[in-house]
Motif scaffolding. Structure first.
Motif, PDB file in Angstrom:
ATOM      1  N   ALA A  66      25.935  15.070  -1.962  1.00 47.06           N
ATOM      2  CA  ALA A  66      25.423  16.191  -2.759  1.00 47.06           C
ATOM      3  C   ALA A  66      24.488  17.059  -1.927  1.00 47.06           C
ATOM      4  O   ALA A  66      24.562  18.301  -1.969  1.00 47.06           O
ATOM      5  N   LEU A  67      23.605  16.423  -1.173  1.00 46.30           N
ATOM      6  CA  LEU A  67      22.654  17.189  -0.369  1.00 46.30           C
ATOM      7  C   LEU A  67      23.366  17.912   0.773  1.00 46.30           C
ATOM      8  O   LEU A  67      23.030  19.063   1.096  1.00 46.30           O
ATOM      9  N   ASP A  68      24.344  17.263   1.389  1.00 45.39           N
ATOM     10  CA  ASP A  68      25.084  17.915   2.459  1.00 45.39           C
ATOM     11  C   ASP A  68      25.875  19.108   1.934  1.00 45.39           C
ATOM     12  O   ASP A  68      25.954  20.143   2.603  1.00 45.39           O
ATOM     13  N   GLU A  69      26.457  18.987   0.747  1.00 47.50           N
ATOM     14  CA  GLU A  69      27.168  20.127   0.165  1.00 47.50           C
ATOM     15  C   GLU A  69      26.204  21.279  -0.115  1.00 47.50           C
ATOM     16  O   GLU A  69      26.564  22.459   0.012  1.00 47.50           O
ATOM     17  N   THR A  70      24.959  20.958  -0.479  1.00 51.33           N
ATOM     18  CA  THR A  70      23.941  21.990  -0.668  1.00 51.33           C
ATOM     19  C   THR A  70      23.659  22.703   0.648  1.00 51.33           C
ATOM     20  O   THR A  70      23.560  23.942   0.693  1.00 51.33           O
ATOM     21  N   LEU A  71      23.531  21.946   1.725  1.00 46.74           N
ATOM     22  CA  LEU A  71      23.282  22.543   3.036  1.00 46.74           C
ATOM     23  C   LEU A  71      24.474  23.372   3.506  1.00 46.74           C
ATOM     24  O   LEU A  71      24.304  24.394   4.178  1.00 46.74           O
ATOM     25  N   GLU A  72      25.684  22.940   3.153  1.00 49.67           N
ATOM     26  CA  GLU A  72      26.865  23.721   3.507  1.00 49.67           C
ATOM     27  C   GLU A  72      26.883  25.056   2.765  1.00 49.67           C
ATOM     28  O   GLU A  72      27.267  26.082   3.328  1.00 49.67           O
ATOM     29  N   MET A  73      26.463  25.058   1.509  1.00 49.16           N
ATOM     30  CA  MET A  73      26.394  26.322   0.794  1.00 49.16           C
ATOM     31  C   MET A  73      25.331  27.212   1.411  1.00 49.16           C
ATOM     32  O   MET A  73      25.490  28.434   1.522  1.00 49.16           O
ATOM     33  N   GLN A 122      17.013  17.781  11.966  1.00 48.29           N
ATOM     34  CA  GLN A 122      16.576  18.540  13.131  1.00 48.29           C
ATOM     35  C   GLN A 122      15.465  17.821  13.889  1.00 48.29           C
ATOM     36  O   GLN A 122      14.892  18.378  14.824  1.00 48.29           O
ATOM     37  N   GLY A 123      15.153  16.600  13.464  1.00 46.25           N
ATOM     38  CA  GLY A 123      14.167  15.806  14.165  1.00 46.25           C
ATOM     39  C   GLY A 123      12.737  16.016  13.726  1.00 46.25           C
ATOM     40  O   GLY A 123      11.795  15.511  14.370  1.00 46.25           O
ATOM     41  N   ALA A 124      12.524  16.734  12.631  1.00 39.95           N
ATOM     42  CA  ALA A 124      11.179  16.990  12.126  1.00 39.95           C
ATOM     43  C   ALA A 124      10.886  16.075  10.943  1.00 39.95           C
ATOM     44  O   ALA A 124      11.724  15.280  10.516  1.00 39.95           O
ATOM     45  N   THR A 125       9.684  16.210  10.404  1.00 35.07           N
ATOM     46  CA  THR A 125       9.347  15.400   9.225  1.00 35.07           C
ATOM     47  C   THR A 125      10.200  15.810   8.034  1.00 35.07           C
ATOM     48  O   THR A 125      10.556  14.984   7.209  1.00 35.07           O
ATOM     49  N   GLY A 126      10.521  17.105   7.917  1.00 35.57           N
ATOM     50  CA  GLY A 126      11.491  17.562   6.934  1.00 35.57           C
ATOM     51  C   GLY A 126      10.948  18.346   5.774  1.00 35.57           C
ATOM     52  O   GLY A 126      11.556  19.326   5.338  1.00 35.57           O
ATOM     53  N   GLU A 127       9.809  17.933   5.241  1.00 32.61           N
ATOM     54  CA  GLU A 127       9.312  18.573   4.026  1.00 32.61           C
ATOM     55  C   GLU A 127       9.004  20.050   4.220  1.00 32.61           C
ATOM     56  O   GLU A 127       9.039  20.838   3.267  1.00 32.61           O
ATOM     57  N   GLU A 128       8.681  20.421   5.445  1.00 25.94           N
ATOM     58  CA  GLU A 128       8.283  21.801   5.734  1.00 25.94           C
ATOM     59  C   GLU A 128       9.474  22.726   5.972  1.00 25.94           C
ATOM     60  O   GLU A 128       9.323  23.930   6.135  1.00 25.94           O
ATOM     61  N   ALA A 129      10.678  22.202   5.997  1.00 22.91           N
ATOM     62  CA  ALA A 129      11.867  23.021   6.257  1.00 22.91           C
ATOM     63  C   ALA A 129      12.123  24.003   5.118  1.00 22.91           C
ATOM     64  O   ALA A 129      11.599  23.836   4.008  1.00 22.91           O
ATOM     65  N   LYS A 130      12.902  25.006   5.420  1.00 24.55           N
ATOM     66  CA  LYS A 130      13.272  25.982   4.400  1.00 24.55           C
ATOM     67  C   LYS A 130      14.769  26.247   4.468  1.00 24.55           C
ATOM     68  O   LYS A 130      15.329  26.436   5.546  1.00 24.55           O
ATOM     69  N   LEU A 131      15.400  26.249   3.305  1.00 28.84           N
ATOM     70  CA  LEU A 131      16.776  26.711   3.222  1.00 28.84           C
ATOM     71  C   LEU A 131      16.791  28.227   3.402  1.00 28.84           C
ATOM     72  O   LEU A 131      15.790  28.906   3.145  1.00 28.84           O
ATOM     73  N   THR A 132      17.915  28.751   3.825  1.00 26.41           N
ATOM     74  CA  THR A 132      18.013  30.193   4.043  1.00 26.41           C
ATOM     75  C   THR A 132      17.562  30.972   2.819  1.00 26.41           C
ATOM     76  O   THR A 132      16.743  31.895   2.909  1.00 26.41           O
ATOM     77  N   PHE A 133      18.075  30.599   1.668  1.00 29.49           N
ATOM     78  CA  PHE A 133      17.771  31.402   0.477  1.00 29.49           C
ATOM     79  C   PHE A 133      16.363  31.157  -0.044  1.00 29.49           C
ATOM     80  O   PHE A 133      15.883  31.898  -0.898  1.00 29.49           O
ATOM     81  N   GLU A 134      15.679  30.138   0.475  1.00 25.17           N
ATOM     82  CA  GLU A 134      14.273  29.953   0.098  1.00 25.17           C
ATOM     83  C   GLU A 134      13.359  30.938   0.819  1.00 25.17           C
ATOM     84  O   GLU A 134      12.179  31.040   0.493  1.00 25.17           O
ATOM     85  N   THR A 135      13.893  31.667   1.789  1.00 25.35           N
ATOM     86  CA  THR A 135      13.127  32.726   2.437  1.00 25.35           C
ATOM     87  C   THR A 135      13.317  34.069   1.741  1.00 25.35           C
ATOM     88  O   THR A 135      12.715  35.059   2.145  1.00 25.35           O
ATOM     89  N   PHE A 136      14.150  34.127   0.707  1.00 20.88           N
ATOM     90  CA  PHE A 136      14.362  35.373  -0.011  1.00 20.88           C
ATOM     91  C   PHE A 136      13.056  35.803  -0.684  1.00 20.88           C
ATOM     92  O   PHE A 136      12.256  34.964  -1.102  1.00 20.88           O
ATOM     93  N   PRO A 137      12.845  37.085  -0.847  1.00 19.06           N
ATOM     94  CA  PRO A 137      11.561  37.570  -1.364  1.00 19.06           C
ATOM     95  C   PRO A 137      11.357  37.416  -2.861  1.00 19.06           C
ATOM     96  O   PRO A 137      10.242  37.565  -3.348  1.00 19.06           O
TER      97      PRO A 137
END
Length: 451
Positions: A356-363, A85-100
């Motif tokens: 492997a990482l792309d398959e993780t993002l697809e999930m 997405q053009g950012a540094t990357g480390e600060e990103a969150k996967l959808t399920f990482e926002t789960f409570p």
């Protein structure tokens, strides 16, 4: 070995789901040098969790399984997401990482220190640890022991069976063969995870009449024959060696039976609407109005890796998940759906880290689809892994360093090394005169050439 479990939930027993933000990058462009920024971010996270109003009971339950999705895999995948997405990357969150809610699970088998996908499927789907390589059986049944597996007192029920017994519907979605270990944990009782067709049972010296293969169990045995949605790969396990599938590839059955046709005949005999599909166009045709029963086998073997697939003919995991939910949510009592990102594991086995990482993002996209389609008032989504892989994150690179590239440092021997590497597998290069090879000088570098 311990792995993270992420819950988007209401009450812990069987509860609710929430609409998480899809893989968003946070913190980028803000003053991260200020301590106040981090204090405010922490307070916002606490407030968001306190604001959730969990339901007391969930009608719908979806279990997402990232096969081989280790904690380092998550760290690298979220970084790749942000960098795409053009950012540094480390600060990103996967959808399920926002789960409570998040937790840790142990992943050993009763007889093995390192778990495989069969004993783990029995554990997380049936609630009982088992022996390595076995499905739907207690640990009293050794692997390869056909006779012991026929003792029904040693069979364990899956959550899919519990859902059906409660009047709910059930289904399975995977990027692997539908008879592979993880999805098979929802329906199979087998002393060997590899008994996916009758030829494998015979090769082990047993009679398939006594110990039916996994594909046969899915089509003819309870609970598989009651699943409303079955979407994945593995046509070869359902058709005979004398037949070719829709893409010209032969089957592996030696009993001469075509289980796809038998599945269709079973639905005709029950006078229920049904459809067998094998490509993306047919899946999209079922998008708005799925039949009561839907069987989709999109490859002879596993589905193709997303980065290598033809997007016009191969469905994504998110698309499969959406059609499955559209079908199952018609039951007023609710449903249970198992969704597997199964090829994370395969790519790790072959040391293909970008795949492997792309398959993780697809999930993760499939998880985002589910959270958008279901209400937190009556649904529970669980995201977990079954075991890890020996991928490590190395070095002390600066923020934003290409996660798929070399570390910004070199070893004491003066040779570069990759930020991501494996402790075993086909990626090893023998040392020459006691020195590591410089992988960045190889003709297939950089790894992003896979795109």
């Amino acid at each position: 070995m311990m792995l993270l479990v992420h819950l988007l939930m209401g009450a812990l027993a069987v509860s609710a789901v929430a609409g998480a933000v899809t893989g968003a990058v946070t913190g980028a462009g803000r003053d991260e040098s200020s301590a106040a920024y981090w204090h405010a971010e922490a307070q916002a996270g606490i407030a968001a969790r306190l604001a959730r109003r969990p339901a007391e009971r969930a009608r719908n339950v979806i279990m997402f399984l990232g096969d081989g999705m280790s904690v380092p895999t998550l760290a690298a995948a979220r970084t790749l997401l942000g960098q795409r997405q053009g950012a540094t990357g480390e600060e990103a969150k996967l959808t399920f990482e926002t789960f409570p809610t998040a937790g840790l699970v142990k992943t050993y088998c009763v007889n093995a220190q390192v778990a495989d996908s069969a004993c783990t499927a029995t554990a997380y789907l049936c609630g009982a640890k088992a022996n390595q390589g076995t499905l739907g059986l207690s640990a009293a049944v050794p692997r390869w022991d056909c006779d012991a597996s026929t003792d029904t007192s040693q069979h364990v029920e899956s959550i899919a069976e519990w859902a059906l017994a409660d009047g709910r519907d059930a289904g399975i979605v995977t990027t692997t063969r539908i008879t592979h270990a993880s999805p098979a944990g929802t329906f199979a009782k087998a002393a060997n995870r590899h008994w996916e067709n009758d030829a494998e049972v015979r090769q082990a010296g047993y009679d398939p009449q006594r110990c039916p293969d996994i594909a046969h169990q899915l089509v003819h045995n309870y609970p598989g024959n009651q699943f409303k949605v079955i979407l994945g790969g593995g046509r070869r396990e359902f058709i005979p060696t004398s037949s070719l599938d829709e893409e010209g590839r032969s089957g592996r059955r030696t009993d001469g039976r075509n289980l796809i046709e038998e599945w269709q005949r079973d639905k005709v005999s029950r006078n229920v609407s049904h459809r067998y599909i094998w490509n993306r166009d047919q899946l999209m045709d079922s998008y708005s109005s799925p039949p009561q029963y839907l069987l989709g086998l999109f490859e002879n073997n596993h589905l193709q890796y997303h980065l290598q697939a033809n997007s016009s003919t191969e469905p994504t995991l998110a698309e499969l998940t959406e059609v499955a939910i559209r079908s199952l949510r018609r039951n007023e009592k609710g449903f249970f759906l198992f969704v597997e990102g199964g090829r994370i594991d395969h790519a790790h086995h072959d040391n293909l880290v970008e795949l492997a990482l792309d398959e993780t993002l697809e999930m993760d996209k499939a998880v985002a689809t589910a959270t958008k389609m279901l209400s937190e008032d009556d649904s529970l989504i669980v995201v977990t892994a079954d075991h890890a892989h020996v991928m490590t994150i190395n070095g002390y690179s600066g923020r934003g360093n290409d996660i798929l590239g070399p570390s910004r440092e070199v070893g004491r021997d003066g040779v570069p090394y990759m930020t991501l590497s494996y402790a075993n597998g086909p990626g090893f290069r023998p040392h020459v005169n006691g020195t590591r090879q410089n992988v960045t000088a190889e003709p297939n570098y950089p790894p992003t050439s896979l795109k």
